[in-house]
Design a protein around this motif. Structure first.
Motif, PDB file in Angstrom:
ATOM      1  N   LEU A 283       0.814  -1.214   0.000  1.00 15.06           N
ATOM      2  CA  LEU A 283       0.000   0.000   0.000  1.00 15.06           C
ATOM      3  C   LEU A 283       0.847   1.264   0.000  1.00 15.06           C
ATOM      4  O   LEU A 283       0.453   2.295  -0.566  1.00 15.06           O
ATOM      5  CB  LEU A 283      -0.931  -0.002   1.210  1.00 15.06           C
ATOM      6  N   ARG A 284       2.008   1.217   0.629  1.00 14.42           N
ATOM      7  CA  ARG A 284       2.858   2.412   0.699  1.00 14.42           C
ATOM      8  C   ARG A 284       3.520   2.745  -0.639  1.00 14.42           C
ATOM      9  O   ARG A 284       4.058   3.836  -0.797  1.00 14.42           O
ATOM     10  CB  ARG A 284       3.938   2.218   1.769  1.00 14.42           C
ATOM     11  N   THR A 285       3.472   1.824  -1.609  1.00 15.06           N
ATOM     12  CA  THR A 285       4.112   2.115  -2.891  1.00 15.06           C
ATOM     13  C   THR A 285       3.349   3.156  -3.697  1.00 15.06           C
ATOM     14  O   THR A 285       3.938   3.886  -4.485  1.00 15.06           O
ATOM     15  CB  THR A 285       4.283   0.846  -3.747  1.00 15.06           C
ATOM     16  N   HIS A 286       2.025   3.234  -3.501  1.00 12.25           N
ATOM     17  CA  HIS A 286       1.226   4.230  -4.226  1.00 12.25           C
ATOM     18  C   HIS A 286      -0.110   4.412  -3.509  1.00 12.25           C
ATOM     19  O   HIS A 286      -0.709   3.424  -3.068  1.00 12.25           O
ATOM     20  CB  HIS A 286       0.982   3.808  -5.678  1.00 12.25           C
ATOM     21  N   PRO A 287      -0.603   5.654  -3.397  1.00 11.95           N
ATOM     22  CA  PRO A 287      -1.851   5.887  -2.657  1.00 11.95           C
ATOM     23  C   PRO A 287      -3.061   5.146  -3.218  1.00 11.95           C
ATOM     24  O   PRO A 287      -4.018   4.897  -2.487  1.00 11.95           O
ATOM     25  CB  PRO A 287      -2.045   7.407  -2.764  1.00 11.95           C
ATOM     26  N   SER A 288      -3.035   4.790  -4.495  1.00 12.18           N
ATOM     27  CA  SER A 288      -4.194   4.129  -5.087  1.00 12.18           C
ATOM     28  C   SER A 288      -4.147   2.613  -4.962  1.00 12.18           C
ATOM     29  O   SER A 288      -5.108   1.928  -5.341  1.00 12.18           O
ATOM     30  CB  SER A 288      -4.336   4.515  -6.565  1.00 12.18           C
ATOM     31  N   CYS A 289      -3.053   2.053  -4.455  1.00  9.67           N
ATOM     32  CA  CYS A 289      -2.983   0.601  -4.269  1.00  9.67           C
ATOM     33  C   CYS A 289      -3.961   0.162  -3.177  1.00  9.67           C
ATOM     34  O   CYS A 289      -4.244   0.908  -2.241  1.00  9.67           O
ATOM     35  CB  CYS A 289      -1.563   0.171  -3.901  1.00  9.67           C
ATOM     36  N   ARG A 290      -4.448  -1.088  -3.305  1.00  6.03           N
ATOM     37  CA  ARG A 290      -5.408  -1.646  -2.350  1.00  6.03           C
ATOM     38  C   ARG A 290      -4.912  -3.010  -1.882  1.00  6.03           C
ATOM     39  O   ARG A 290      -4.173  -3.683  -2.612  1.00  6.03           O
ATOM     40  CB  ARG A 290      -6.783  -1.783  -3.000  1.00  6.03           C
ATOM     41  N   ALA A 291      -5.319  -3.405  -0.699  1.00  6.88           N
ATOM     42  CA  ALA A 291      -4.872  -4.703  -0.175  1.00  6.88           C
ATOM     43  C   ALA A 291      -5.872  -5.253   0.827  1.00  6.88           C
ATOM     44  O   ALA A 291      -6.537  -4.506   1.550  1.00  6.88           O
ATOM     45  CB  ALA A 291      -3.494  -4.569   0.477  1.00  6.88           C
ATOM     46  N   VAL A 292      -5.951  -6.590   0.842  1.00  5.39           N
ATOM     47  CA  VAL A 292      -6.718  -7.321   1.845  1.00  5.39           C
ATOM     48  C   VAL A 292      -5.756  -8.281   2.527  1.00  5.39           C
ATOM     49  O   VAL A 292      -5.063  -9.052   1.850  1.00  5.39           O
ATOM     50  CB  VAL A 292      -7.868  -8.124   1.212  1.00  5.39           C
ATOM     51  N   SER A 293      -5.678  -8.219   3.838  1.00  5.80           N
ATOM     52  CA  SER A 293      -4.831  -9.130   4.596  1.00  5.80           C
ATOM     53  C   SER A 293      -5.721 -10.142   5.313  1.00  5.80           C
ATOM     54  O   SER A 293      -6.637  -9.763   6.041  1.00  5.80           O
ATOM     55  CB  SER A 293      -3.981  -8.352   5.612  1.00  5.80           C
ATOM     56  N   VAL A 294      -5.459 -11.423   5.080  1.00  5.86           N
ATOM     57  CA  VAL A 294      -6.260 -12.496   5.660  1.00  5.86           C
ATOM     58  C   VAL A 294      -5.440 -13.178   6.743  1.00  5.86           C
ATOM     59  O   VAL A 294      -4.348 -13.689   6.477  1.00  5.86           O
ATOM     60  CB  VAL A 294      -6.676 -13.511   4.576  1.00  5.86           C
ATOM     61  N   GLU A 295      -5.953 -13.171   7.974  1.00  6.17           N
ATOM     62  CA  GLU A 295      -5.217 -13.729   9.114  1.00  6.17           C
ATOM     63  C   GLU A 295      -6.203 -14.461  10.025  1.00  6.17           C
ATOM     64  O   GLU A 295      -7.220 -13.908  10.427  1.00  6.17           O
ATOM     65  CB  GLU A 295      -4.514 -12.605   9.882  1.00  6.17           C
ATOM     66  N   ARG A 296      -5.882 -15.728  10.347  1.00  9.63           N
ATOM     67  CA  ARG A 296      -6.811 -16.542  11.145  1.00  9.63           C
ATOM     68  C   ARG A 296      -6.809 -16.167  12.622  1.00  9.63           C
ATOM     69  O   ARG A 296      -7.808 -16.355  13.316  1.00  9.63           O
ATOM     70  CB  ARG A 296      -6.463 -18.024  10.993  1.00  9.63           C
ATOM     71  N   ASP A 297      -5.687 -15.636  13.151  1.00 11.55           N
ATOM     72  CA  ASP A 297      -5.553 -15.328  14.572  1.00 11.55           C
ATOM     73  C   ASP A 297      -6.113 -13.935  14.855  1.00 11.55           C
ATOM     74  O   ASP A 297      -5.589 -12.936  14.344  1.00 11.55           O
ATOM     75  CB  ASP A 297      -4.078 -15.395  14.969  1.00 11.55           C
ATOM     76  N   PRO A 298      -7.155 -13.805  15.675  1.00  9.74           N
ATOM     77  CA  PRO A 298      -7.748 -12.485  15.938  1.00  9.74           C
ATOM     78  C   PRO A 298      -6.760 -11.497  16.564  1.00  9.74           C
ATOM     79  O   PRO A 298      -6.824 -10.293  16.273  1.00  9.74           O
ATOM     80  CB  PRO A 298      -8.911 -12.789  16.892  1.00  9.74           C
ATOM     81  N   VAL A 299      -5.855 -11.962  17.423  1.00 14.41           N
ATOM     82  CA  VAL A 299      -4.874 -11.067  18.038  1.00 14.41           C
ATOM     83  C   VAL A 299      -3.947 -10.496  16.978  1.00 14.41           C
ATOM     84  O   VAL A 299      -3.647  -9.292  16.959  1.00 14.41           O
ATOM     85  CB  VAL A 299      -4.077 -11.812  19.130  1.00 14.41           C
ATOM     86  N   ARG A 300      -3.485 -11.348  16.088  1.00  7.90           N
ATOM     87  CA  ARG A 300      -2.617 -10.866  15.012  1.00  7.90           C
ATOM     88  C   ARG A 300      -3.377  -9.960  14.052  1.00  7.90           C
ATOM     89  O   ARG A 300      -2.820  -8.988  13.533  1.00  7.90           O
ATOM     90  CB  ARG A 300      -2.011 -12.060  14.266  1.00  7.90           C
ATOM     91  N   ALA A 301      -4.653 -10.268  13.805  1.00  5.02           N
ATOM     92  CA  ALA A 301      -5.450  -9.428  12.913  1.00  5.02           C
ATOM     93  C   ALA A 301      -5.557  -8.004  13.465  1.00  5.02           C
ATOM     94  O   ALA A 301      -5.438  -7.021  12.723  1.00  5.02           O
ATOM     95  CB  ALA A 301      -6.837 -10.039  12.722  1.00  5.02           C
ATOM     96  N   GLU A 302      -5.767  -7.888  14.771  1.00  6.09           N
ATOM     97  CA  GLU A 302      -5.814  -6.555  15.381  1.00  6.09           C
ATOM     98  C   GLU A 302      -4.465  -5.861  15.283  1.00  6.09           C
ATOM     99  O   GLU A 302      -4.382  -4.640  15.082  1.00  6.09           O
ATOM    100  CB  GLU A 302      -6.241  -6.675  16.844  1.00  6.09           C
ATOM    101  N   ARG A 303      -3.401  -6.642  15.404  1.00  3.81           N
ATOM    102  CA  ARG A 303      -2.056  -6.070  15.303  1.00  3.81           C
ATOM    103  C   ARG A 303      -1.794  -5.545  13.885  1.00  3.81           C
ATOM    104  O   ARG A 303      -1.152  -4.507  13.703  1.00  3.81           O
ATOM    105  CB  ARG A 303      -1.025  -7.139  15.684  1.00  3.81           C
ATOM    106  N   ILE A 304      -2.283  -6.259  12.887  1.00  4.05           N
ATOM    107  CA  ILE A 304      -2.139  -5.798  11.503  1.00  4.05           C
ATOM    108  C   ILE A 304      -2.789  -4.426  11.331  1.00  4.05           C
ATOM    109  O   ILE A 304      -2.224  -3.519  10.713  1.00  4.05           O
ATOM    110  CB  ILE A 304      -2.762  -6.822  10.533  1.00  4.05           C
ATOM    111  N   THR A 305      -3.984  -4.278  11.895  1.00  5.24           N
ATOM    112  CA  THR A 305      -4.687  -2.995  11.798  1.00  5.24           C
ATOM    113  C   THR A 305      -3.885  -1.882  12.454  1.00  5.24           C
ATOM    114  O   THR A 305      -3.784  -0.768  11.907  1.00  5.24           O
ATOM    115  CB  THR A 305      -6.082  -3.105  12.441  1.00  5.24           C
ATOM    116  N   ARG A 306      -3.301  -2.153  13.601  1.00  3.13           N
ATOM    117  CA  ARG A 306      -2.493  -1.120  14.274  1.00  3.13           C
ATOM    118  C   ARG A 306      -1.261  -0.767  13.441  1.00  3.13           C
ATOM    119  O   ARG A 306      -0.897   0.418  13.339  1.00  3.13           O
ATOM    120  CB  ARG A 306      -2.086  -1.597  15.668  1.00  3.13           C
TER     121      ARG A 306
END
Length: 435
Positions: A283-306
């Motif tokens: 996402l940092r390579t260009h403002p128009s890029c988009r991404a979805v991150s898929v993570e099974r662990d809820p703790v890690r998923a929250e960490r990704i958001t942070r």
């Protein structure tokens, strides 16, 4: 007449054509003759309440304020007044973060006659003496302030389009939190109008009360001593991330992003997100890029958001769940990265099936079992199969030696188009994993 056609003078509008008039804080007095004539000729004028209030009484058109939410209301409102001479009022340049974009997408550019006004960005650059082409513009109108963090580089000049009167204080707080407290801020209010004003200070000392909601913030970025420098290319330092060890390390990450080859506007699936580092740096390579991150662990998923918020890409979408099941219903990706769970039944098949022709897939692993799986897919589909090894110098008694990190096997491939050949066909050995 189209929006791109030159306007030599006032012309009566076709009833099916919508005229879009840009207006500034200087109101009627700042409008050129063509814009005034369009408004005087209009039977219907649609705009924001503030913009409609800038028109004089002798504009005869019926004034209709935009309802909220605005975007869903546009088609119906324009259709209702299709047979009447309609003017839409916009703030400044309608095609610069303005209503012009939505109108062009809904009506088509050939149905519009656009009469722009100088944008707030042009006014701001004129006031602070910055060349427009060297100035980065970031809008926080309807967007999270965290997106500003990705643009913070020492000496960089930024213009921030404010959401309201509270935005300058929000920006100052973010600059302090990200280690850019010494940055200079000029808050420019009511640009071009009779009440134009400028408030100056640094983020560290900013204590100004909220001013006018119509403001633009000019920020001269200054990094505080001791603040970690973050570059603009993939391969951020590992300590830029909050993580529990599930992190694609810096040098491998840089090589992985090179293989993924992000381009503006493209969408990445980051499967097995861990700390989210691949998606964040995509996402940092260009403002128009988009991404979805898929993570099974809820703790890690929250960490990704942070991590995404802290590093300036709050638009990262995080899906909590196991792949491949959690991939169902996601938008079609331009590229897929698999950083974990390769041996999950059906995962590679699902990712390969989801990719369009010309899409890229990159998978990393450190285990022999997943390496064998990648080797089998490489024989079937071609691409590049490489082993990446990194060693770091560490103290050995009074000397220095190399400490080898676990080698990473990486398979990268582009899904072929019908006329292309993926590579020589091969018959898998007996006993190979046929995922």
């Amino acid at each position: 007449m189209t929006s791109a056609a030159p306007i030599s003078g006032p012309e009566p509008s076709d009833p099916t054509e919508v005229t879009v008039v840009g207006i500034g804080a200087d109101g009627w007095s700042g409008l050129p003759p063509a814009s005034r004539d369009a408004l005087l000729d209009a039977e219907v004028v649609i705009g924001g309440g503030r913009q409609l209030g800038l028109l004089p009484d002798d504009c005869p058109g019926v004034r209709i304020p935009w309802p909220a939410p605005l975007r869903p209301a546009v088609p119906g409102l324009l259709a209702e007044h299709r047979e009447r001479r309609t003017v839409v009022l916009a703030s400044g340049d309608p095609m610069f973060y303005g209503i012009g974009r939505a109108l062009a997408e809904i009506c088509g550019p050939d149905a519009l006659r656009i009469l722009p006004h100088p944008s707030s960005v042009s006014y701001a650059c004129a006031r602070v003496g910055w060349p427009l082409e060297d100035t980065e513009v970031i809008t926080l109108v309807g967007r999270p302030a965290a997106r500003l963090a990705a643009a913070l580089h020492d000496g960089r000049k930024l213009l921030v389009l404010s959401a309201d009167a509270s935005t300058p204080a929000t920006v100052a707080a973010l600059l302090r939190e990200r280690g850019f407290g010494p940055s200079r801020m000029n808050v420019l209010q009511q640009l071009g109008g009779e009440d134009e004003a400028c408030t100056e200070g640094t983020a560290d000392t900013w204590q100004q009360p909220p001013g006018d909601p119509l403001n633009v913030i000019a920020v001269t970025c200054r990094r505080a001593p001791g603040t970690r420098r973050l570059g603009a290319v993939p391969g951020l330092p590992d300590d830029a991330y909050e993580h529990d060890g599930q992190l694609t390390k810096r040098h491998i990450r840089a090589a992985t992003l090179g293989a993924l080859a992000p381009a503006p506007g493209e969408l990445l699936w980051d499967v097995g997100g861990g700390s989210g580092s691949i998606a964040v740096e995509w996402l940092r390579t260009h403002p128009s890029c988009r991404a979805v991150s898929v993570e099974r662990d809820p703790v890690r998923a929250e960490r990704i958001t942070r991590n995404a918020d802290r590093l300036g890409v709050p638009g990262l979408r995080v899906v909590t769940g196991r792949a491949p099941g959690s991939l169902a219903g996601l938008p079609v990706p331009d590229a897929v990265f698999i950083g974990g769970g390769l041996t999950a039944p059906g995962l590679l098949d699902a990712c390969w099936e989801a990719l369009p022709e010309g899409g890229r897939l990159v998978a990393n692993t450190v285990t022999l079992e997943s390496e064998a799986l990648l080797a089998a897919w490489h024989r079937r589909h071609g691409g590049d199969l490489v082993r990446l090894a990194v060693a770091h110098a560490v103290p050995v008694g009074g000397f220095t030696g190399w400490r080898q990190a676990m080698p990473v096997t990486q398979w990268s491939v582009t899904k072929p188009r019908p006329a292309e050949h993926a590579g020589p066909a091969a018959t898998p050995d007996a006993g190979e994993n046929q995922s």
